[in-house]
Design a protein around this motif. Sequence first.
Motif, PDB file in Angstrom:
ATOM      1  N   UNK A  17    -108.171 -58.512  40.495  1.00  0.00           N
ATOM      2  CA  UNK A  17    -109.075 -59.441  41.170  1.00  0.00           C
ATOM      3  C   UNK A  17    -109.717 -60.356  40.130  1.00  0.00           C
ATOM      4  N   UNK A  18    -109.446 -61.629  40.226  1.00  0.00           N
ATOM      5  CA  UNK A  18    -110.078 -62.580  39.305  1.00  0.00           C
ATOM      6  C   UNK A  18    -111.558 -62.700  39.647  1.00  0.00           C
ATOM      7  N   UNK A  19    -112.420 -62.339  38.681  1.00  0.00           N
ATOM      8  CA  UNK A  19    -113.868 -62.469  38.880  1.00  0.00           C
ATOM      9  C   UNK A  19    -114.339 -63.857  38.496  1.00  0.00           C
ATOM     10  N   UNK A  20    -113.730 -64.368  37.417  1.00  0.00           N
ATOM     11  CA  UNK A  20    -114.104 -65.713  36.972  1.00  0.00           C
ATOM     12  C   UNK A  20    -113.006 -66.265  36.075  1.00  0.00           C
ATOM     13  N   UNK A  21    -112.653 -67.507  36.302  1.00  0.00           N
ATOM     14  CA  UNK A  21    -111.699 -68.190  35.443  1.00  0.00           C
ATOM     15  C   UNK A  21    -112.364 -69.411  34.839  1.00  0.00           C
ATOM     16  N   UNK A  22    -112.390 -69.463  33.515  1.00  0.00           N
ATOM     17  CA  UNK A  22    -112.991 -70.612  32.839  1.00  0.00           C
ATOM     18  C   UNK A  22    -112.244 -71.880  33.244  1.00  0.00           C
ATOM     19  N   UNK A  23    -112.950 -72.947  33.581  1.00  0.00           N
ATOM     20  CA  UNK A  23    -112.274 -74.182  34.025  1.00  0.00           C
ATOM     21  C   UNK A  23    -111.379 -74.783  32.954  1.00  0.00           C
ATOM     22  N   UNK A  24    -111.634 -74.453  31.674  1.00  0.00           N
ATOM     23  CA  UNK A  24    -110.780 -74.971  30.600  1.00  0.00           C
ATOM     24  C   UNK A  24    -109.771 -73.928  30.125  1.00  0.00           C
ATOM     25  N   UNK A  60    -109.980 -61.778  28.897  1.00  0.00           N
ATOM     26  CA  UNK A  60    -108.872 -62.291  28.097  1.00  0.00           C
ATOM     27  C   UNK A  60    -109.216 -63.660  27.530  1.00  0.00           C
ATOM     28  N   UNK A  61    -108.615 -63.957  26.381  1.00  0.00           N
ATOM     29  CA  UNK A  61    -108.832 -65.254  25.755  1.00  0.00           C
ATOM     30  C   UNK A  61    -107.907 -66.326  26.282  1.00  0.00           C
ATOM     31  N   UNK A  62    -107.758 -66.399  27.584  1.00  0.00           N
ATOM     32  CA  UNK A  62    -106.933 -67.406  28.246  1.00  0.00           C
ATOM     33  C   UNK A  62    -106.936 -67.101  29.737  1.00  0.00           C
ATOM     34  N   UNK A  63    -106.236 -67.898  30.484  1.00  0.00           N
ATOM     35  CA  UNK A  63    -106.130 -67.664  31.930  1.00  0.00           C
ATOM     36  C   UNK A  63    -104.969 -66.695  32.165  1.00  0.00           C
TER      37      UNK A  63
END
Length: 197
Positions: free
Chosen positions: A60-67, A155-158
């Motif tokens: 479950x994705x909790x948050x994905x950085x827009x960049x 993680x350090x990326x999407x």
Amino acid sequence: MTISKLRSMVQDVTRLVERQGLEEPAVLERAKTLMETLIATDDWLPEAMAQPHPQYYQQHLLYGDPLDRFSLVSFVWGPGQRTPIHDHTVWGVIGMLRGSEVEQHFERDAQGQLQPGRQATLLPGQAACVSPSIGDIHQVSNAYDDRVSISIHLYGGNIGRIQRHVFDPNTGAVKDFVSGYSNTLIPNLWPAGEAAA
Ligand code: FE2
């Protein structure tokens, strides 16, 4: 339940990835400390992000950085569920929130065969790191075959969009894969009407 701990985590990680000039070991050390703070208590994970599936472990994705500089994911393990042997290609921090999981690392030898490396069992409040520079190939299993376990991954990326790899345990053969996310709807972390307390 309060969303504020998750919100603070997202804010702190955003500040961390905005810092220039930090080498990966320093990023991982700081990210691990933030993760340990987040998982020190189990009172903040939205119920919808804690749901298992009878057949598949859930991401479950909790948050994905827009960049696409980081992503925060709730891994929900049904009884006995496990990943294939896989890599990440970016740094990651795994924090145990509920239950327990077993992490078996692998290394590839000169012939490309997988050799088992260190094994760790994570308990609530404990965190572990992965990255291509410190060991990136592992298989993760729910330590229990009779209950749900949940770990939080940073993680350090999407991570759901990154092309990475799964490995055949017998031959070491490599296959590309993109994990995606389990969410049918990407959540808005701060829904209208939810107090920011
Ligand atoms: Fe993993």
